[in-house]
Design an enzyme around this catalytic site. Structure first.
Site, PDB file in Angstrom:
ATOM      1  N   CYS B  29       0.762  -1.154  -0.146  1.00 34.78           N
ATOM      2  CA  CYS B  29      -0.071   0.087   0.001  1.00 34.78           C
ATOM      3  C   CYS B  29       0.821   1.329  -0.060  1.00 34.78           C
ATOM      4  O   CYS B  29       2.195   1.158   0.030  1.00 34.78           O
ATOM      5  CB  CYS B  29      -0.693  -0.227   1.278  1.00 34.78           C
ATOM      6  SG  CYS B  29      -0.229  -1.190   2.379  1.00 34.78           S
ATOM      7  N   ASN B 256       2.638  -0.548   5.525  1.00 31.34           N
ATOM      8  CA  ASN B 256       2.872  -0.429   3.984  1.00 31.34           C
ATOM      9  C   ASN B 256       4.136  -1.602   4.223  1.00 31.34           C
ATOM     10  O   ASN B 256       5.148  -1.157   4.557  1.00 31.34           O
ATOM     11  CB  ASN B 256       3.378   0.715   3.432  1.00 31.34           C
ATOM     12  CG  ASN B 256       3.898   0.404   2.148  1.00 31.34           C
ATOM     13  OD1 ASN B 256       3.770  -0.598   1.458  1.00 31.34           O
ATOM     14  ND2 ASN B 256       4.528   1.362   1.335  1.00 31.34           N
ATOM     15  N   GLY B 257       3.808  -2.685   3.511  1.00 30.23           N
ATOM     16  CA  GLY B 257       4.943  -3.893   3.387  1.00 30.23           C
ATOM     17  C   GLY B 257       4.115  -5.179   3.856  1.00 30.23           C
ATOM     18  O   GLY B 257       3.211  -5.499   3.646  1.00 30.23           O
ATOM     19  N   MET B 499      21.852 -26.668 -14.055  1.00 28.13           N
ATOM     20  CA  MET B 499      20.841 -27.596 -14.808  1.00 28.13           C
ATOM     21  C   MET B 499      19.708 -28.002 -14.038  1.00 28.13           C
ATOM     22  O   MET B 499      19.010 -29.187 -14.441  1.00 28.13           O
ATOM     23  CB  MET B 499      21.564 -28.468 -15.552  1.00 28.13           C
ATOM     24  CG  MET B 499      22.571 -28.072 -16.417  1.00 28.13           C
ATOM     25  SD  MET B 499      22.069 -26.930 -17.775  1.00 28.13           S
ATOM     26  CE  MET B 499      21.019 -27.967 -18.718  1.00 28.13           C
ATOM     27  N   GLU B 918      19.462 -12.498 -18.727  1.00 27.72           N
ATOM     28  CA  GLU B 918      19.561 -11.044 -18.185  1.00 27.72           C
ATOM     29  C   GLU B 918      20.972 -10.441 -18.495  1.00 27.72           C
ATOM     30  O   GLU B 918      21.104  -9.343 -17.836  1.00 27.72           O
ATOM     31  CB  GLU B 918      19.502 -11.338 -16.672  1.00 27.72           C
ATOM     32  CG  GLU B 918      20.854 -12.044 -16.000  1.00 27.72           C
ATOM     33  CD  GLU B 918      20.606 -11.853 -14.539  1.00 27.72           C
ATOM     34  OE1 GLU B 918      20.701 -10.739 -14.087  1.00 27.72           O
ATOM     35  OE2 GLU B 918      20.565 -12.916 -13.773  1.00 27.72           O
ATOM     36  N   LYS B 965      16.762 -21.116  -8.472  1.00 21.19           N
ATOM     37  CA  LYS B 965      17.019 -20.647  -7.192  1.00 21.19           C
ATOM     38  C   LYS B 965      16.436 -19.503  -6.838  1.00 21.19           C
ATOM     39  O   LYS B 965      16.618 -18.153  -6.851  1.00 21.19           O
ATOM     40  CB  LYS B 965      18.640 -20.214  -7.193  1.00 21.19           C
ATOM     41  CG  LYS B 965      18.800 -19.378  -8.579  1.00 21.19           C
ATOM     42  CD  LYS B 965      20.505 -19.238  -8.690  1.00 21.19           C
ATOM     43  CE  LYS B 965      20.538 -18.758 -10.018  1.00 21.19           C
ATOM     44  NZ  LYS B 965      21.964 -18.179 -10.189  1.00 21.19           N
TER      45      LYS B 965
END
Lengths: 485, 1525
Positions: B29, B256-257, B499, B918, B965
């Site tokens: 929030c 908030n959290g 893998m 990435e 992971k």
């Protein structure tokens, strides 16, 4: 843990040298020189410890190759033999005699020479014997069950050792006068000296395995008697039936099956007197068949003092490199230079023997040989290419056709397959309760490593039969075959 | 009659069904507080707060029904004047009456009945009902769904019938205590809900949007409604189900959290109840439980705050107990304060997780942040005493000339306003007062027991034979010793693998598995961030107090009697010390209980032993034991050990149930523990300390037997402890938990394959959606291991010491792997020789194995009999199906350029999509339609994420987690950062590159919404994906992500993954995609959100059958990674992280890359074969298109599931059945998300920039701005890049001046040629991904405050910037320039963690820095004025990774130049002063330079001088030598 870059820093294979040909032809001892430990460790360090070790699949025994490669690389010989013995009863046999399907399927082999797995194996067990690390492992208690193992080749011995260690009382029957089957009389000493077998037998005896040489089941004792006397029977009699050459002139004198010839030679090496031994001494020798047995004949003939040795193979010379039809990790057919091939003689391919020619005494004097031609996939002699090759001794090393119609046929009524082997189920059982078939007798002539694997797996099946369950490993099923396409 | 939980009334949250479970719902929030120091209440404060709330609208969310908000609300003081005016009855003086709104049922009879019940309780509690008032509302305004669940609102007014010592009726806190009791009883006994009932504060809240709150409650508009303070809150929920009680603020707080530890906190609160005692409250048993079941984390937090404050502690005191700052690693903290925290840590564990909290008791109003500072909080103070604090700056329009101070909340710091006294109270003052309240330090010194103070014990060495025997007992394998233990002992760290995992999960395995294996780690994704336990270690703590905890409502010296452990893993000698704590000779505070049972008597014996152990623990407690050691030592042939986790959790929950848990500390002496995961589960289920004795004895033995060399046994044991402990820390941080104190007992695990009854009994509160095995199987598995340890015939296999294993590397006697020699061989051969027949052999082998209990999907059967098959030629074509296929995200860097390009070319040719991973993409490939990757990934490292990269994407994928992971970052080791990789990633050749675990701009779901918003503006036509990893609760996350306006949601299975990963993550985190996908589908449909998003699935997908099952479970698109790599030559070496891939797939080594043999054709063949198989299945199912099959889970069944050993108890029906939906409900994507692109600020900028965009001619623009305008400049930047390419326009071509407070992400991804000049201030993420643009932020010319002492911009400025410039006149928040790789920035002060992960560029910091500067900084240069060395990352300094030096001549020129430019651009007074000081000032600068970076630069420079190619092999060798790579 393993050496991650070993295969990059040591790109090539290194194996111990064979002794110089002139020297080794003067004796019957094994042809390899003593290996260098540093080289061996470097080679073991080339192992990549693959996530999917194809070698471990390619080996019917499921040898834990990456593990003992690593241990060897790190100099942990004591641990290495434990891991090696965990899957292989007789690594000294496979280390010397196995054609190493593991190396064919080594991942490094995709684009680099494979790891010298067989050499590592041989060295581990050699070091173990030298250090006294191979000790009997007798059972702590006996089950009271008895098992007869018929045949004392690698399959029978492996089954016997496994079953003995579980606590069964095992007797191994061998129709020859010495225990060892093909190992004993089929393999020349220059490939494996027989004291290796003796050492193992000593260990097995200490564990409690009983050996009955010179007893032929079905003749000296009937199969029925055997069944009555034992709780289970393992038939591991091999597939010794030699393939004949149905060629005109076959009845000439001086034409022998390779195994007959090799057996005699091995007996002589063992110190026996052999009356009228088939010998190559002073003769022109022709060996038909380009396989391992053929090579054994070549090496033996040279040591006996043959004038010449010619090895005829009906097919094409195999390629030096893997063909596309046999992609990695299949075991390819390759042109091999075994030690015997280095020692002399001529290898002729596409050689179709048309006729054995004999002299007036009925002794073979030459072969008429034509070039092989492929017609609709069949191999036929090409007309007009015939030539003569002089021969005083012809050895037939054309492969094996199965168990042979022996006493098994009428006494046990086990079904035979088309290939001449004994019918059995995937778990080594047969239609006859309590009778199991292991090794070449069921599989047909195969590799020693398959024989040991079958012996181990059949032992597990026997143990399950006797005790309801088994903790023995079963590395293969009777129906397993190497990868093929 | 059962009483409904008050939290579940007035709510349309569905009950648990299928895989949906409402307990997974999350929210986050925006919030704000407004207060005045002037001492008088006013309606202006209410107005201001409501205005602020409206300006936080973008932080909330709206459900599927456009009018229904996720909730909003306000707390105020009691509006006495207003109430007197509107209430038809007389009120006593303010403070001596209490009022609160009741949420009441709409039915008149029920309502009257409930009111009567409430009145009865109120009276019984010594209160008098003054009356009720119907609260006026305007329901017509709100959404249909909200209205359906809406209660009737009536305010209850009461006063006390009791008097204080002076005879006055109770008022203030004592009256509130009475109200608390009355309210709690009404909740428990009637299920009533009151947002508040107090004489000090009043709450209005509901399922409304921020804009609706005020008109919905006309009271709030009444001028007579006044207050000196107000807190407002705007909620963003992951679901679309209205729930009125869950709106915030709660009674004392708004949050908030996310409280990541809430499960444990709730358990511990329950366990504490028996010890709670306070004269103030009377008999507390009437009002238990303190924490209401079914409430949100924030609600639970509020309830405990309420207990603590009404129990006598001040509000700041309570908050500091619950959310302590990161005191453990702060050397400069006041020792008295440290003692305060340490003492209170013994009373209660932290409530840990990202949190901005605002709180009030009616006169104090304050705010604090969690220890990590993961939420924003900005405040301003005006000259007339107005204090405004909010999630964002700029929520109120305040004349800049009135502002005297602009600040921000700092991690763990508190900000307090005393509206009574009319003053601000600073953090130091609040805390030093509390630190001095009691002699905390003396109490600690007198009572605390430090482990190292206890007498040493003689070390015992066990024999090798005994070790082997026990290794067998506990199921150790050769592989575990070789792959896990030896590396841990050697290196002190958990080893890596690669893998993914393709072995069966425990319940599908036909071999005995440890009970640990049935538990999978939960991890944070989206709604709560993982932490970076390595780079941000300063905020973590492994310290734990062991021993009894006492009455929470009291504080005595005795409370401090605990053993303090610095690390939760202890060695044998440390355990021996604890076992011999003798306060008096002959007595011991420790009782050891042996968990051994008669194995031959089977499960009953195990069950009975657990029960008798519980009884023994009870007896020990009765005898005064304070420490209980649960031990599995000393097993024999007859007596087997109870699995350590089972005995621990059974006893832990037994003690919680009997409310004795706080009286003892539990220590586990466990032989079965040898993995990080094992330790994590034990701590998660309540262990305070673990002694993994056999793991330690095993490594000692490895050293003693010569298997491990170059290390002592002692060091090996220390290394094991370090590896296990650090590994646990990493697992904690994956869940966003920073202290082991709050991780302990938090149960952040889910069970896969354990029966519900078993779980309820021994692991209470754990999710186990599929049910599964119970104690019978656990006992059988234990017995199997025991038999192996004590075999009937020991000689059976004399050479087999332990089982071989085969979990990580395939072994014949080990567990099956889907990829094994046969399947790899057949797949490679089929695709290379284009043999569909062999491909079918491959898929048959995989599918058969899957069926043979390897995967969940293997248990499903396609109900072809329910459908009429169609001819194959009527099914859509191969070429149409392959368009739904993607390849996995594997970065260039992780895999070789050859492999990467092969996938891209193949997918482009068939119209599928490959993924950059990435690591960025080279410009050549980026612009080549044949070679580019259509999907561009945006991951936490933001490598190469430039405007060009984003602009040329078809899809943009935000990687929240990856299957191998989840919750962890990645690492490209130095030796893989070859020059070409360094260029792509904007790094330095030969210097390792790290991706952080979290996205530093996503600490909450509204942050994700913001990033989606930003990316949509960086490329309006690209679909934005959000990649999630399957775990239970993913449905709620997916719904939240759909509400955040993602276009595509990717559900990854736990088992996928191609990159390197710690082994525990590979095996123990996440769940199979079958579960996650089905849960996401069900939850999206329940929320009516499914039609707005495309759903993708991936993870070990290998065959056409896999694809069809994924489609039936709800996926429309399908990803493949491992299989196309295998097709290209991968043989699963699993050494991707070592750069030694022998087939050139996952390596950068040029020699090894030459060995790559893959081609696009092979990959295309694979995809086409797959599609062909899919067609065949579709035909058999009677579908002509794949689209028709999506979501048809009804065509799957599990009747045929092989009924074998463990699978027997599994109930897969929740996957297949779930909720029932309308036939017409969309099961796949049907409509586009409304991205509101037309409303974006940049449309105006683009219009005004016409000349520049078309002709490159300069334009000047001047516009006002406010905080709701976000990502300003981003869409304009996209246009520039689209039209003008990589390098944009000439500098300053488009020169924009903005005035006001800018919203988040100002200038994000902005390319060269655009300059933004902001007069005012800005929120978080300024210059995120800056790609060449220029940003200048400075205060208004009218500002009267000193810019250099005030906050000008928020957190995470310049994150992932690649080039460009920023001049910021003032202080900025935490994590400045994270992962900057090329931009230059000047700033006048920064918060914690500045320059984190920086790999390039230049920073000039003219003022103070926070803690942990330069953590993970591996490139670029920073110049810091008056640097305080202790603020620099400790590890980097200690290891010399960062070098601090004075400026050399070149530096001086550079810094002087930047100072001049800063002064010119911003009129900075500070810069002017420093310039004036000249050399004196320059002498005070410190240069911060990463050592390896410097070495590489020097090496390359030397090479160039020598005439060598700086990218050549020779130089590469020198570089690696220099960096040790």
């Amino acid at each position: 843990m393993v050496n991650p870059r070993g295969f990059i820093t040591a790109p090539e294979r290194e194996v111990p040298a064979r002794r110089p040909v002139p020297l080794r032809l003067m004796d019957w001892k094994e042809v390899y020189e003593q290996g260098d430990q540093a080289v061996l460790r470097r080679q073991a360090g080339r192992c990549m410890d693959c996530g999917v070790p194809f070698c471990h699949q390619g080996c019917p025994l499921g040898n834990l190759i990456p593990e003992w490669n690593d241990l060897t690389w790190r100099g942990e010989g004591r641990q290495a033999i434990e891991r090696l013995h965990a899957t292989n009863n007789f690594p000294e046999f496979t280390g010397k005699l196995c054609p190493a399907p593991c190396e064919s399927s080594c991942v490094l082999g995709i684009n680099q020479p494979a790891v010298t797995i067989k050499q590592v194996e041989a060295s581990i067990i050699e070091q173990a014997w030298n250090n006294g690390w191979v000790q009997p492992a007798p059972p702590e208690r006996l089950t009271g069950k008895t098992v007869a193992v018929v045949g004392s080749g690698p399959a029978g011995l492996a089954a016997a050792q496994q079953l003995t260690r579980v606590g069964h009382t095992v007797a191994v029957f061998e129709k020859e006068d010495r225990i060892g089957g093909l190992l004993r009389y089929g393999i020349p000493d220059f490939k494996m000296e027989k004291h290796h077998i003796d050492a193992r037998l000593t260990q097995m005896q200490a564990e409690g395995t009983r050996f009955r040489a010179g007893v032929e089941i079905g003749v000296d004792i009937t199969w029925a008697e055997l069944r009555t006397r034992y709780d289970a029977v393992v038939i591991a009699t091999g597939a010794p039936q030699a393939r004949d050459a149905a060629i005109p002139g076959r009845d000439a004198l001086g034409i022998h099956y390779a195994m007959e010839y090799l057996t005699q030679s091995n007996r002589v090496q063992a110190g026996d007197q052999v009356v009228e031994q088939i010998s190559a001494e002073g003769k022109h020798v022709v060996v038909l068949g380009g396989g391992d047995t053929g090579a054994d004949c070549i090496g033996t003939a040279h040591r006996q003092g043959a004038l010449s040795v010619t090895n005829l193979a009906i097919g094409v010379q195999p390629p030096n490199e893997r063909s596309e039809a046999q992609p990695w990790p299949m075991q390819p057919t390759l042109f091999e230079v075994q030690s015997a091939h280095e020692e002399g003689g001529e290898r002729v391919y596409l050689a179709s023997t048309v006729e054995f020619l004999s002299n007036e005494a009925g002794e073979v004097r030459a072969l008429r040989v034509a070039e092989t031609e492929y017609l609709d996939g069949r191999r036929v002699p090409k007309a007009g290419t015939e030539r003569e090759i002089p021969a005083d001794l012809v050895l037939l090393a054309l492969g094996f056709t199965g168990v042979g119609r022996t006493t098994l046929d009428d006494q046990l009524a086990l079904p035979f397959n088309g290939s001449g082997t004994l019918g059995r189920h995937a778990d080594f059982t047969t239609g006859e309760t309590g009778i199991f078939v292991a090794g070449d007798a069921g599989r047909g002539a195969s590799l020693i490593v398959w024989a040991i694997a079958e012996g181990r797996a059949a032992a597990a099946a026997v143990d399950t039969y006797l005790q309801g369950s088994s903790e023995l490993p079963a590395p293969v099923r009777a129906t397993d075959r190497p990868f093929a396409i | 009659m059962s009483v409904p939980s008050p939290m579940q009334r007035f709510s349309l949250v569905p009950p648990a069904q299928g895989l949906y479970d409402p307990t997974h719902e999350r929210d986050a929030c925006g919030l704000a507080m407004v207060a005045t120091l002037r001492g008088t209440a006013g309606h202006d404060i209410i107005d201001a707060a409501l205005t602020a709330l409206r300006n936080l609208e973008h932080r909330g969310a709206i459900g599927s029904d456009a009018g229904t908000g996720d909730g909003a609300g306000i707390i105020t003081q009691i509006p006495d004047a207003f109430l007197r005016a509107v209430l038809p009855f007389e009120l006593p003086p303010v403070g001596s009456y209490a009022i609160g709104t009741a949420f009441l049922p709409g039915d008149d009879v029920q309502r009257e009945h409930e009111k009567a019940g409430i009145e009865a309780i109120v009276v019984a509690e010594g209160l008098e009902v003054l009356g009720w008032r119907l609260v006026p509302t305007d329901p017509a305004l709100i959404g249909t769904l909200a209205r359906e669940a809406m209660p009737v609102f009536e305010q209850l007014v009461v006063r006390s019938t009791r008097s204080d010592a002076e005879g006055n009726p109770l008022a203030g806190a004592p009256l509130d205590r009475q109200c608390f009791r009355a309210r709690k009883r009404a909740e428990r006994e009637l299920g009533s809900y009151f947002p508040s009932l107090s004489c000090r504060t009043l709450v209005y809240k509901g399922m409304v949007t921020t804009l609706q709150l005020e008109p919905f409650y006309p009271d709030l508009s009444d001028e007579r409604f006044t207050s000196k303070l107000a807190l407002v809150h705007s909620r963003y929920s992951t679901n679309t189900f209205p729930s009125w009680p869950l709106a915030q603020p709660f009674r004392s707080i708004a949050h908030n959290g996310e409280i990541n530890t809430v499960q444990g906190n709730r358990n511990w609160m329950r366990a504490r109840q028996s010890q709670l005692e306070s004269e103030l409250f009377g008999d507390l048993r009437d009002i238990f439980p303190i924490v209401t079941p079914g409430a949100s984390d924030s609600a639970s937090f509020d309830e405990v705050v309420e207990l603590l404050t009404l129990g006598g502690r001040s509000l700041p005191h309570a908050i500091m107990m619950m959310v302590p700052e990161a005191w453990e690693n702060q050397p400069d903290l006041d020792p008295a304060l440290r003692d305060f925290y340490e003492y209170h840590g013994m009373l209660m564990e932290p409530w840990d997780g990202p949190a901005a909290l605002v709180f009030t008791d009616g006169s104090l109003v304050g705010a604090t942040l969690d220890r990590n500072g993961l939420r924003p909080g900005r405040f301003v103070v005006t000259d007339d005493g107005l204090v405004v604090l909010a999630s964002e700056i700029g929520v109120l329009d305040i004349d800049p000339s009135r502002i005297v101070r602009k600040g921000r909340l700092r991690p763990g710091k508190m900000f307090l306003v005393d509206t009574q006294l009319g003053r601000l109270i600073e953090d130091d003052e609040i805390k030093s007062e509390l630190a001095g309240m009691q002699p905390w330090g003396e109490w600690l010194d007198g009572q605390r027991i430090n482990l190292h103070d206890l007498p040493e014990r003689e070390h015992i060495v066990h024999t090798p034979a005994s070790i082997v025997r026990r290794q067998r007992t506990f199921g150790y394998t050769e592989e575990e010793v070789r792959v896990l233990l030896a590396p841990m002992a050697n290196a002190g760290a958990e080893p890596l693998g690669a893998m993914g995992s393709d072995t069966p999960i425990a319940v599908l395995s036909d071999r005995p598995r440890l009970i640990f294996d049935y538990f999978t780690q939960q991890f944070a994704q989206v709604t709560n961030p993982p932490l970076d336990s390595i780079r941000e270690e300063v905020v973590t703590s492994m310290r734990l107090g062991l021993g009894p905890e006492r009455n929470l409502l009291d504080a005595t010296p005795r409370h401090a009697r605990q053993v303090v452990l610095d690390f939760p893993i202890i060695d044998n000698d440390e355990l021996a010390k604890i076992q011999h704590i003798d306060p008096r000779p002959g007595s011991s505070l420790t009782t050891t209980i042996r968990g051994l049972y008669r194995v031959d008597a089977g499960p009953t014996s195990l069950e009975e032993r657990i029960a008798s152990m519980c009884a023994e623990v009870d007896d020990a407690i009765a005898d005064g034991a304070e420490f209980i050691v649960l031990s599995d030592r000393d097993s024999t042939a007859a007596l087997a050990p109870v699995p350590s986790l089972l005995m621990l959790s059974a006893i832990h929950h037994h003690l919680i149930r009997t409310e004795k848990r706080m009286q003892v500390g539990l220590i586990v002496e466990a032989g079965d523990v040898r993995e990080v995961h094992h330790c994590a589960v034990l701590i998660g289920y309540g262990a305070s300390a673990i002694n993994p004795y056999l793991a330690m004895e095993s490594v000692e033995n490895l050293v003693r037997s010569g298997m491990l060399t170059g290390i002592t046994p002692e060091k090996a044991v220390r290394n094991i402890i370090t590896a296990l402990g650090k590994g646990v820390l990493k697992i904690m941080s994956k869940m966003g938990i920073s202290t082991v104190g709050s991780y302990a007992g938090a149960q952040t695990f889910e069970a896969v394959g354990l029966g519900r009854e078993f779980i309820d009994r021994y692991f209470t509160g754990t999710s186990t959606v599929l049910g599964g095995v119970g104690i019978d199987t656990i006992a059988a598995e234990n017995a199997a291991r025991h038999t192996f340890a004590y075999p009937a015939t020991p000689s059976v296999n004399p050479h087999q010491r332990l089982q071989t294993g085969g979990e990580y590397q395939w072994r014949r006697e080990g567990p099956p792997h889907l990829f094994n020699p046969e399947t790899v061989f057949r797949l490679q051969h089929a695709t290379r020789s284009k043999r569909y027949d062999i491909f079918r052999e491959y898929t048959k082998a995989v599918d058969d194995q899957a069926e043979n209990l390897m995967t969940l999907r293997g248990l499903f059967r396609l109900k072809t009999e329910a459908r009429t098959p169609v001819p194959l030629d009527e099914v859509e074509s191969i070429s149409s199906i392959v368009r739904r296929f993607t390849t996995g995200a594997m970065s260039m860097g992780a895999i070789s350029p050859e492999m990467h390009e092969t996938l891209a070319v193949a997918m482009n040719r068939i119209g599928g999509r490959s993924n950059t991973g990435e690591g960025g993409e080279s410009t050549e490939r980026l612009l080549d339609p044949e070679k580019r990757s259509a999907i561009k990934q945006v991951a936490s490292g933001r490598f190469g994420v430039t405007s060009l990269y984003l602009t040329h994407a078809t899809d943009l994928q935000i990687k929240m987690a990856q299957g191998a992971k989840p919750g962890e970052g990645g690492q490209l080791p130095a030796n893989k950062v070859y020059p070409w990789i360094a260029r792509l990633r904007h790094g330095t050749a030969g210097v390792g590159l790290i991706s952080p675990p979290p996205h530093h701009d996503i600490y909450s779901i509204e942050d994700l919404k913001q990033l989606i918003f930003d990316l949509k503006r960086a490329n309006p036509v690209a679909r934005v994906h959000v990649k999630l990893v399957s775990q239970s609760g993913i449905g709620a996350v997916a719904a939240g992500v759909a509400k955040a306006k993602a276009d595509v949601i990717l559900i990854s299975g736990h088992d996928g993954g191609t990159g390197a990963s710690p082994l525990n993550s590979l095996k123990h985190a996440g769940t199979p995609w079958e579960l996650g996908l089905a849960e996401a589908q069900q939850t999206l449909m329940l929320n009516n959100m499914r039609g707005r998003v495309t759903v993708q699935a991936d993870g070990q997908m290998k065959t056409g059958r896999d694809v069809v099952i994924a489609a039936l479970l709800g996926a429309e698109e399908f990803g493949f990674a491992t299989a196309p790599m295998v097709v290209s030559g991968c043989i699963l070496m699993r050494v991707c992280h070592l750069d030694t891939c022998p087939v050139g797939v996952a390596t950068q080594n040029p020699e090894l890359r030459k060995r790559f043999t893959g081609t696009p054709e092979f990959v295309i063949t694979f995809m086409e074969f797959l599609a062909q198989e899919v067609r065949e299945y579709l035909a058999s199912l009677g579908f002509r298109t794949l689209e028709e099959a999506v979501g048809r889970a009804d065509l799957l069944d599990v009747d045929r599931a092989v009924r074998r050993w463990k699978a027997d108890g599994l109930d897969l029906s929740p996957i297949l059945e779930g909720p029932v939906f309308d036939e017409t409900a969309p099961r796949s994507k049907k409509e586009e998300q409304d991205h509101e692109l037309d409303e974006h600020f940049d449309n105006e900028l683009i219009r005004l920039s016409f000349d520049a965009l078309q002709h490159g001619s300069p334009v000047r623009i001047d516009l006002p701005i406010r905080n709701t305008e976000r990502a300003v400049g981003t869409m304009l930047g996209h246009q520039v890049t689209l039209l003008h390419g990589e390098h944009g326009l000439a500098p300053d071509t488009i020169d924009v001046t903005l005035t006001g407070s800018a919203g988040q992400s100002l200038g994000a991804f902005m390319p060269g040629g655009i300059t933004l000049r902001l007069y005012g201030d800005s929120n978080d993420y300024v210059g995120k991904g800056l790609s060449g643009g220029r940003i200048i932020v400075r205060p208004s010319r009218d500002a009267i405050f000193h810019a250099e002492r005030n906050v000008i911009a928020g957190n995470v400025i310049g994150y992932g910037a690649t080039s460009g410039e920023m001049f910021l006149r003032g202080i900025v928040g935490e994590r400045f320039l994270v992962r900057n790789s090329g931009a230059t920035a000047v700033v006048e002060g920064v918060g914690d963690h500045a320059l984190e992960y920086m790999t390039g560029g230049t920073a000039l910091i003219l003022g103070a820095t926070g803690r942990n500067l330069g953590a993970g900084m591996s490139g670029g240069t920073a110049y810091v004025y008056n640097l305080r060395t202790e603020r620099v990352n400790e590890a980097a300094l200690a290891t010399g990774e960062l070098e601090l030096s004075p400026l050399d001549a070149d530096d001086r020129v550079l810094v002087a130049n930047l100072l001049h430019r800063h002064a010119d651009e911003t009129e900075s007074a500070l810069a002017a002063r420093l310039i004036a000081e000249g050399d004196v000032a320059l002498d005070r600068f410190v240069k911060v330079l990463p050592r390896d970076f410097a070495a590489v630069l020097a090496t390359r420079d030397t090479a160039v001088m020598e005439g060598l190619d700086p990218d050549g092999d020779v130089v590469w060798g020198r570089i690696l030598e220099a960096t040790g790579g």
